[in-house]
Write a protein that holds these residues in place. Structure first.
Motif: not given
Length: 703
Positions: A315-317, A283-284, A265-274, A287-290
């Protein structure tokens, strides 16, 4: 550090859309993540804040079953309520989505399908409980039976809510379906398992070897324990008609396991936003994922989801997963089933325009390293003694004195009149910026907030030492003293502007109020402006001061405590009403035998005395309480008793009663009650005084 990355992606745990959010949720992950994001925005960094409702899984269907509505009705209702609660508390998501969206269904199904096509799942058949009447397999929460520990006949297949014991369906005595009450049978079913054990090496290298000095000890320790104990394959599908359908042949009637689809859901929400650039954040490598979560979600965000991302590829971790511990309320664990919680939607209604008071208290007492306790008394003390008496008092005094002694305009700073204490406070203002920044970057929000309140405390001390109001009373030194007054208030006003910047991540509503009084735009809140002493120009007219915070009265916090207690009593009464009633005297005696046996020494600790009620009156705003003055012979005591629904005050004056006299005093509705009146309850629920058969002297011991 954040500056090593081109962009920052912050997620906050997706709350279940099966009920409102409470302050434990806020303290656990939503307030810390909002503080972090607001700070990163002030630093002008590219940061996106992602969240949404988790709308699948057993809790949703359980709620639907209880309310007699559909799962979709449940998630529609609570998604809107949760989203509004977050907005009212200033939790500034860039998007608040939901896992029932079409985008999420497509994204999670595509994620599963790629892993399936890559041969990453193990297909297994096992026997699970089946409801023949409803023609469906049952999740643990759909199975009820008798608890082997306490005898509760309505224990769930995963936990007994009466005694709290964790259970499995196999441990229940006479398990049955919660949907139809039918006896259960076992039936073979097929599911797809993700072999977590294949990723032990990766997780050990990434977490155990790589994150020891970066992650919080509670997070690292839990992860290491899981890995050291050995990982096992985990089913990623379930038998259900509510959820994301499994997108492969031969999977009819099966949905994705909620802990497979929810983090996606984090990924799909980001898709909706951007929609055009979402993959840059996922994927880059720059990116700092927290992930901000509570401790109960550590294994899913640190073990299962990273293993899924690694298996899928591309995907980034997460760079960090700063999980908080739990927040208890008034000494007890939050319990949504018992309604032992402070609900956010109720708070904003009952304490309008006091969002920052709650944000401040929850951050100052955040469960960052261990479980902490929220009490309404501490909430009152934090607000009155720190926000009102320190932070708000400093700003208000400076503004009032500026209008009184400097014509309502920012005074000049005179170098020829500066003193050592002026220079020291300026240094402290600049040093505070670095301390706040360091603590936020390291996820120590409690320490960062302390630095904010501490610089306000130092401002108060400085203002008190210079005492410009006293300097203004010596006309023979008017020129010299006016320069000292100007310098003092110039520094105080510049500190006020800095306090707006420093407090903005924590107290955003307050920061905006300060900007309004100072007649500056929100652009001043950019972090680069922190530590500057030229934020307000000399001669600039400022608005009249407004109080930033109000005091919280004893009656307000007592009402809130009373509400918690009344809810707990109501829950217990409901539980008792739902339990089978004893039918005979013998059965009734057996029911009483369930109580714990105590030793004589325990009973001997209780001191009972005969007392005479001298006066009685109703307690204001408390329908159930009477305030009694009781003569105990050796002294008179005030006792608050919950008998107002059973007796009129005038009817019990002169009544002899039995009093527990060595009970610790307790405040009720702001009145200290020093004892307890013994009562019995008749068959109709009326309370009856336990009194001596004949009149005895007040204070006589009851044995």
């Amino acid at each position: 550090m954040a500056t090593d990355y081109k962009r920052i992606l912050v997620t906050a745990a997706l709350p279940y859309a099966n009920g409102p959010v409470h302050i434990g949720h806020l303290a656990g992950c939503y307030l810390p993540s909002d503080i972090y994001v607001r700070y990163q925005r002030a630093q002008k960094r590219d940061v996106k804040f992602i969240c949404g409702s988790d709308e699948h899984g057993v809790p949703i269907t359980i709620r639907a079953m209880k309310e007699g509505i559909t799962p979709q009705d449940v998630v529609d209702k609570y998604h809107a309520l949760i989203k509004d609660s977050f907005a009212q508390m200033g939790i500034s998501f860039d998007i608040y989505s939901r896992t029932s969206s079409a985008t999420h269904r497509q994204t999670s199904q595509a994620f599963f399908k790629k892993m399936y096509d890559d041969g990453l799942f193990e297909e297994r058949e096992s026997e699970q409980y089946f409801d023949s009447e409803k023609n469906m397999f049952l999740a643990d929460r759909y199975i009820v039976g008798t608890c082997p520990n306490c005898g509760n006949e309505n224990a769930y297949g995963d936990q007994c809510e009466r005694c709290g014991t964790s259970l499995s369906p196999e441990e229940l005595i006479n398990p049955r379906s919660a949907l139809s009450n039918a006896p259960l049978v076992k039936k073979a079913t097929k599911h797809w398992y993700f072999p977590l054990n294949d990723y032990e090496g990766f997780l050990k290298e990434w977490i155990v070897d790589g994150k020891k000095d970066e992650w919080k000890p509670n997070v690292y320790g839990q992860c290491k324990s899981w890995i050291d104990s050995g990982l096992h394959p985990r089913a990623m599908t379930r038998d259900s008609d509510w959820g994301v359908p499994v997108p492969i042949e031969g999977a009819d009637g099966k949905v994705l396991y909620v802990w497979f689809d929810a983090p996606i859901g984090y990924i799909s929400a980001t898709k909706e936003l951007l929609p055009q650039s979402w993959d840059e954040y996922w994927k880059k490598e720059d990116t700092k994922l927290v992930h901000f979560i509570g401790k109960d979600n550590i294994v899913f965000h640190c073990i299962i989801f990273p293993a899924m991302l690694k298996a899928h590829g591309g995907f980034v971790l997460p760079e960090n997963v700063p999980a908080n511990e739990f927040l208890n309320i008034e000494g007890e664990k939050v319990s949504t089933s018992r309604n032992w919680a402070v609900w956010v939607n109720e708070y904003v209604q009952e304490f309008p325009d006091m969002q920052d008071a709650l944000r401040y208290t929850l951050c100052a007492n955040a469960p960052e390293t261990k479980d902490n306790d929220f009490t309404w008394k501490e909430f009152q003390d934090r607000n009155n003694s720190e926000l009102v008496a320190i932070f708000g008092n400093f700003i208000n005094r400076g503004m009032v004195l500026m209008h009184k002694l400097c014509g309502g305009k920012v005074p000049a700073f005179h170098d020829d009149a500066k003193e050592e204490r002026d220079i020291e406070l300026i240094k402290e203002i600049m040093a505070s910026k670095a301390a706040i920044e360091k603590n936020i970057e390291q996820y120590r929000f409690r320490d960062a907030l302390y630095e904010v309140i501490d610089i306000a405390r130092k401002g108060n001390k400085y203002l008190q030492e210079v005492a410009p109001w006293s300097l203004a009373k010596t006309p023979e030194l008017q020129v010299e003293n006016q320069k000292k007054i100007d310098n003092c208030l110039h520094i105080c006003l510049q500190l006020t502007a800095n306090l707006a910047i420093y407090s903005n991540p924590f107290l955003p509503f307050t920061a905006k109020k300060i900007c309004h009084m100072l007649k500056v735009v929100d652009k001043m809140l950019d972090w680069e402006n922190g530590g500057r002493m030229d934020l307000l120009k000399t001669g600039y007219p400022l608005r009249a001061p407004e109080l930033l915070f109000r005091k919280i009265e004893d009656t307000e916090v007592e009402q809130q405590r009373q509400k918690l207690e009344e809810r707990a009593i109501a829950f217990k009464a409901q539980q008792m009403a739902n339990e089978p009633k004893p039918q005979t005297v013998v059965e009734e005696a057996k029911a009483h035998e369930l109580k714990s046996i105590i030793e004589f020494d325990d009973f001997a600790k209780i001191e009972l005395r005969a007392g005479t009620i001298l006066s009685a009156e109703k307690v204001q705003k408390a329908d159930k309480l009477l305030k009694l003055e009781v003569d105990l012979g050796f002294e008179k005591r005030t006792i608050v008793s919950g008998i107002a629904l059973h007796y009129q005050p005038e009817d019990i004056v002169g009544k002899q009663v039995t009093v527990v006299v060595n009970l610790a005093p307790r405040k009720m509705r702001g009145i200290e009650s020093a004892g307890m009146i013994l009562m019995a309850e008749d068959a109709n629920g009326k309370l009856i005084f336990v009194s001596p058969e004949t009149t005895v002297g007040a204070g006589s011991e009851v044995k």
